[in-house]
Motif scaffolding. Structure first.
Motif, PDB file in Angstrom:
ATOM      1  N   ILE A 113       0.835  -1.200   0.000  1.00 60.15           N
ATOM      2  CA  ILE A 113       0.000   0.000   0.000  1.00 60.15           C
ATOM      3  C   ILE A 113       0.873   1.255   0.000  1.00 60.15           C
ATOM      4  CG2 ILE A 113      -1.700   1.321   1.319  1.00 60.15           C
ATOM      5  CD1 ILE A 113      -2.822  -1.364   2.300  1.00 60.15           C
ATOM      6  N   ALA A 114       1.942   1.254   0.811  1.00 63.04           N
ATOM      7  CA  ALA A 114       2.828   2.417   0.876  1.00 63.04           C
ATOM      8  C   ALA A 114       3.489   2.693  -0.475  1.00 63.04           C
ATOM      9  CB  ALA A 114       3.883   2.213   1.957  1.00 63.04           C
ATOM     10  N   ALA A 115       3.961   1.639  -1.135  1.00 57.20           N
ATOM     11  CA  ALA A 115       4.602   1.809  -2.440  1.00 57.20           C
ATOM     12  C   ALA A 115       3.600   2.312  -3.474  1.00 57.20           C
ATOM     13  CB  ALA A 115       5.223   0.485  -2.892  1.00 57.20           C
ATOM     14  N   PHE A 116       2.388   1.797  -3.411  1.00 56.93           N
ATOM     15  CA  PHE A 116       1.348   2.238  -4.349  1.00 56.93           C
ATOM     16  C   PHE A 116       1.009   3.706  -4.112  1.00 56.93           C
ATOM     17  CE2 PHE A 116      -3.067   2.868  -5.633  1.00 56.93           C
ATOM     18  CZ  PHE A 116      -3.048   2.377  -6.927  1.00 56.93           C
ATOM     19  N   ALA A 117       0.883   4.109  -2.843  1.00 51.06           N
ATOM     20  CA  ALA A 117       0.562   5.499  -2.527  1.00 51.06           C
ATOM     21  C   ALA A 117       1.654   6.442  -3.022  1.00 51.06           C
ATOM     22  CB  ALA A 117       0.362   5.658  -1.022  1.00 51.06           C
ATOM     23  N   ALA A 118       2.911   6.023  -2.907  1.00 51.52           N
ATOM     24  CA  ALA A 118       4.014   6.860  -3.370  1.00 51.52           C
ATOM     25  C   ALA A 118       3.985   7.023  -4.881  1.00 51.52           C
ATOM     26  CB  ALA A 118       5.348   6.258  -2.929  1.00 51.52           C
ATOM     27  N   VAL A 161      -8.425 -14.286  -9.776  1.00 52.91           N
ATOM     28  CA  VAL A 161      -7.482 -14.503  -8.676  1.00 52.91           C
ATOM     29  C   VAL A 161      -6.043 -14.470  -9.185  1.00 52.91           C
ATOM     30  CG1 VAL A 161      -6.737 -16.113  -6.884  1.00 52.91           C
ATOM     31  CG2 VAL A 161      -9.172 -15.863  -7.396  1.00 52.91           C
ATOM     32  N   THR A 162      -5.226 -13.634  -8.571  1.00 51.89           N
ATOM     33  CA  THR A 162      -3.796 -13.593  -8.854  1.00 51.89           C
ATOM     34  C   THR A 162      -3.059 -14.162  -7.647  1.00 51.89           C
ATOM     35  OG1 THR A 162      -4.022 -11.609 -10.231  1.00 51.89           O
ATOM     36  CG2 THR A 162      -1.822 -12.122  -9.396  1.00 51.89           C
ATOM     37  N   VAL A 163      -2.515 -15.357  -7.783  1.00 57.12           N
ATOM     38  CA  VAL A 163      -1.812 -15.998  -6.669  1.00 57.12           C
ATOM     39  C   VAL A 163      -0.441 -15.342  -6.488  1.00 57.12           C
ATOM     40  CG1 VAL A 163      -0.833 -18.162  -5.809  1.00 57.12           C
ATOM     41  CG2 VAL A 163      -3.039 -18.173  -6.985  1.00 57.12           C
ATOM     42  N   LEU A 164      -0.158 -14.951  -5.256  1.00 55.14           N
ATOM     43  CA  LEU A 164       1.098 -14.277  -4.936  1.00 55.14           C
ATOM     44  C   LEU A 164       2.107 -15.202  -4.268  1.00 55.14           C
ATOM     45  CD1 LEU A 164      -0.492 -11.008  -3.476  1.00 55.14           C
ATOM     46  CD2 LEU A 164       0.298 -11.403  -5.821  1.00 55.14           C
ATOM     47  N   ALA A 269      -3.365 -14.684  -2.193  1.00 56.49           N
ATOM     48  CA  ALA A 269      -3.695 -14.103  -3.493  1.00 56.49           C
ATOM     49  C   ALA A 269      -4.335 -12.740  -3.325  1.00 56.49           C
ATOM     50  CB  ALA A 269      -4.653 -15.033  -4.237  1.00 56.49           C
ATOM     51  N   ILE A 270      -4.467 -12.033  -4.438  1.00 56.02           N
ATOM     52  CA  ILE A 270      -5.288 -10.829  -4.484  1.00 56.02           C
ATOM     53  C   ILE A 270      -6.379 -11.089  -5.512  1.00 56.02           C
ATOM     54  CG2 ILE A 270      -3.798  -9.637  -6.162  1.00 56.02           C
ATOM     55  CD1 ILE A 270      -4.531  -7.026  -4.599  1.00 56.02           C
ATOM     56  N   ALA A 271      -7.617 -10.780  -5.143  1.00 57.15           N
ATOM     57  CA  ALA A 271      -8.768 -11.125  -5.973  1.00 57.15           C
ATOM     58  C   ALA A 271      -9.495  -9.875  -6.425  1.00 57.15           C
ATOM     59  CB  ALA A 271      -9.727 -12.030  -5.201  1.00 57.15           C
ATOM     60  N   ALA A 272      -9.903  -9.884  -7.695  1.00 52.63           N
ATOM     61  CA  ALA A 272     -10.726  -8.837  -8.292  1.00 52.63           C
ATOM     62  C   ALA A 272     -11.995  -9.495  -8.832  1.00 52.63           C
ATOM     63  CB  ALA A 272      -9.960  -8.143  -9.422  1.00 52.63           C
ATOM     64  N   PRO A 273     -13.046  -8.731  -9.071  1.00 55.38           N
ATOM     65  CA  PRO A 273     -14.260  -9.334  -9.620  1.00 55.38           C
ATOM     66  C   PRO A 273     -14.051  -9.808 -11.051  1.00 55.38           C
ATOM     67  CG  PRO A 273     -14.462  -6.949  -9.552  1.00 55.38           C
ATOM     68  CD  PRO A 273     -13.200  -7.277  -8.824  1.00 55.38           C
ATOM     69  N   ARG A 283      -6.449  -2.075 -11.154  1.00 58.34           N
ATOM     70  CA  ARG A 283      -5.536  -2.896 -11.966  1.00 58.34           C
ATOM     71  C   ARG A 283      -4.079  -2.556 -11.651  1.00 58.34           C
ATOM     72  NH1 ARG A 283      -9.308  -1.558 -16.071  1.00 58.34           N
ATOM     73  NH2 ARG A 283      -7.811  -0.181 -17.121  1.00 58.34           N
ATOM     74  N   ALA A 284      -3.810  -1.272 -11.427  1.00 57.56           N
ATOM     75  CA  ALA A 284      -2.444  -0.873 -11.076  1.00 57.56           C
ATOM     76  C   ALA A 284      -2.055  -1.414  -9.708  1.00 57.56           C
ATOM     77  CB  ALA A 284      -2.330   0.659 -11.090  1.00 57.56           C
ATOM     78  N   PHE A 285      -3.028  -1.485  -8.794  1.00 57.42           N
ATOM     79  CA  PHE A 285      -2.705  -2.019  -7.470  1.00 57.42           C
ATOM     80  C   PHE A 285      -2.369  -3.508  -7.560  1.00 57.42           C
ATOM     81  CE2 PHE A 285      -3.243  -3.699  -3.271  1.00 57.42           C
ATOM     82  CZ  PHE A 285      -2.740  -2.705  -2.450  1.00 57.42           C
ATOM     83  N   VAL A 286      -3.095  -4.264  -8.384  1.00 55.50           N
ATOM     84  CA  VAL A 286      -2.777  -5.684  -8.555  1.00 55.50           C
ATOM     85  C   VAL A 286      -1.353  -5.841  -9.091  1.00 55.50           C
ATOM     86  CG1 VAL A 286      -3.354  -7.782  -9.826  1.00 55.50           C
ATOM     87  CG2 VAL A 286      -5.183  -6.386  -8.844  1.00 55.50           C
ATOM     88  N   THR A 287      -0.984  -4.993 -10.050  1.00 55.45           N
ATOM     89  CA  THR A 287       0.381  -5.029 -10.584  1.00 55.45           C
ATOM     90  C   THR A 287       1.404  -4.767  -9.486  1.00 55.45           C
ATOM     91  OG1 THR A 287      -0.376  -4.312 -12.768  1.00 55.45           O
ATOM     92  CG2 THR A 287       1.958  -3.991 -12.259  1.00 55.45           C
ATOM     93  N   MET A 288       1.108  -3.799  -8.613  1.00 53.24           N
ATOM     94  CA  MET A 288       2.018  -3.496  -7.506  1.00 53.24           C
ATOM     95  C   MET A 288       2.107  -4.676  -6.543  1.00 53.24           C
ATOM     96  SD  MET A 288       4.070  -1.281  -6.122  1.00 53.24           S
ATOM     97  CE  MET A 288       3.646   0.335  -6.850  1.00 53.24           C
ATOM     98  N   ALA A 289       0.977  -5.322  -6.267  1.00 54.47           N
ATOM     99  CA  ALA A 289       0.986  -6.479  -5.367  1.00 54.47           C
ATOM    100  C   ALA A 289       1.839  -7.602  -5.938  1.00 54.47           C
ATOM    101  CB  ALA A 289      -0.443  -6.959  -5.122  1.00 54.47           C
ATOM    102  N   ARG A 290       1.739  -7.837  -7.229  1.00 53.48           N
ATOM    103  CA  ARG A 290       2.558  -8.875  -7.864  1.00 53.48           C
ATOM    104  C   ARG A 290       4.037  -8.511  -7.779  1.00 53.48           C
ATOM    105  NH1 ARG A 290       0.426 -10.467 -13.702  1.00 53.48           N
ATOM    106  NH2 ARG A 290       2.101 -11.965 -13.390  1.00 53.48           N
TER     107      ARG A 290
END
Length: 300
Positions: A113-118, A161-164, A269-273, A283-290
């Motif tokens: 979250i911190a990296a995404f906010a920056a 679902v994007t498995v991390l 994982a991180i899940a989207a509908p 979508r950008a947050f999922v990319t950051m999580a990966r």
């Protein structure tokens, strides 16, 4: 009627409270109450049954809620398209997180979250905590845009679902327990032991229940507790054993950790509908999580 009226209706429905809905919408409670009364007058239906202690949807309100959500999602999609044309990301992400976010799968949700906010200061991330099974349902219904989940399944109905990471779970017991010095155990070795575990909607509990059921073994719960620190304290005092992710345990607690052959596993994982488009920000947050999964704890 405008979109703010629908937003108030959906907020009260999801929060089951006028005061919590007002906090969520950053308005006074009287404004939310007046909006709902105006909607009920305009539509000619009762949307909520109100008592001193509870607010719950009426049958008519329950029937209208999916359409109200769909209208808000359609309006949001237009806003997302405008943002993409203008360039840059704006808006709000409603993000679900698990209880033990500090180390699930070796992934730091806070760091993500911190990296995404920056990187995207125009986006607000609203965090809501809960059990993984409940959070998955909230993503399906549109109450959440995304959620971190820890569940046994890589594929979940209605979700993208994007498995991390897929970390192994371990037996955790008192240092003087009969199994504490074993190099590894199997589920059958734990038959008859009193367990301390999380509530049924939490991913660790889902994984444990499912693994014992698949093995045809009892999972005998002596204590059901909804925070890991208390579970660790119960185990440290010899009241029960538990199975969890090793990185979810606070360092320094005098506990034995024993590997489990063919034991329960989680897909963090991180899940989207799956049934509606996600916003550019989501979508950008999922990319950051990966990206953070690869840095903090690569999936395997």
């Amino acid at each position: 009627m405008d979109l703010r009226h629908l937003d108030s209706f959906v907020a009260v429905a999801e929060e089951s409270s006028f005061s919590r809905a007002a906090d969520r919408l950053h308005v006074v409670q009287s404004a939310v109450s007046a909006t709902i009364r105006n909607l009920e007058r305009e539509w000619g239906v009762t949307l909520f049954h109100r008592t001193t202690h509870r607010v719950e949807l009426s049958p008519e309100g329950r029937a209208l809620l999916p359409s109200a959500r769909a209208a808000l999602q359609a309006a949001a999609a237009v806003g997302h398209a405008v943002d993409e044309v203008r360039g840059g990301l704006r808006g709000t992400i409603r993000l679900g997180i698990m209880q033990a976010t500090q180390g699930a799968g070796g992934i730091s949700v806070a760091a993500t979250i911190a990296a995404f906010a920056a990187e995207h200061p125009g986006v607000t991330v609203e965090v809501r905590q809960g059990g993984s099974a409940d959070q998955a349902e909230r993503v399906r219904t549109g109450e959440l845009d995304l959620s971190f989940l820890g569940l046994p399944d890589r594929d979940l109905p209605g979700l993208d679902v994007t498995v991390l990471a897929e970390p192994a779970m371990v037996l955790v017991c008192h240092v003087g327990h009969r199994l504490a010095e074993r190099g590894a155990v199997e589920l059958k070795d734990l038959a008859g032991e009193p367990f301390c575990d999380l509530p049924p909607a939490w991913g660790v509990r889902v994984a444990n229940d499912r693994a014992f059921a698949a093995a045809g073994l009892p999972h005998e719960l002596a204590y059901e507790i909804n925070d890991l620190a208390t579970i660790a304290d119960f185990v440290a005092h010899g009241l029960a054993i538990t199975i969890t992710l090793e990185m979810m345990l606070a360092p320094g607690v005098p506990l034995a950790r024993v590997p489990i052959r063919r034991g329960p596993r989680l897909a963090v994982a991180i899940a989207a509908p799956a049934q509606r488009p996600s916003s550019p920000a989501a979508r950008a947050f999922v990319t950051m999580a990966r990206r953070h999964a690869l840095v903090d704890g690569p999936a395997h």
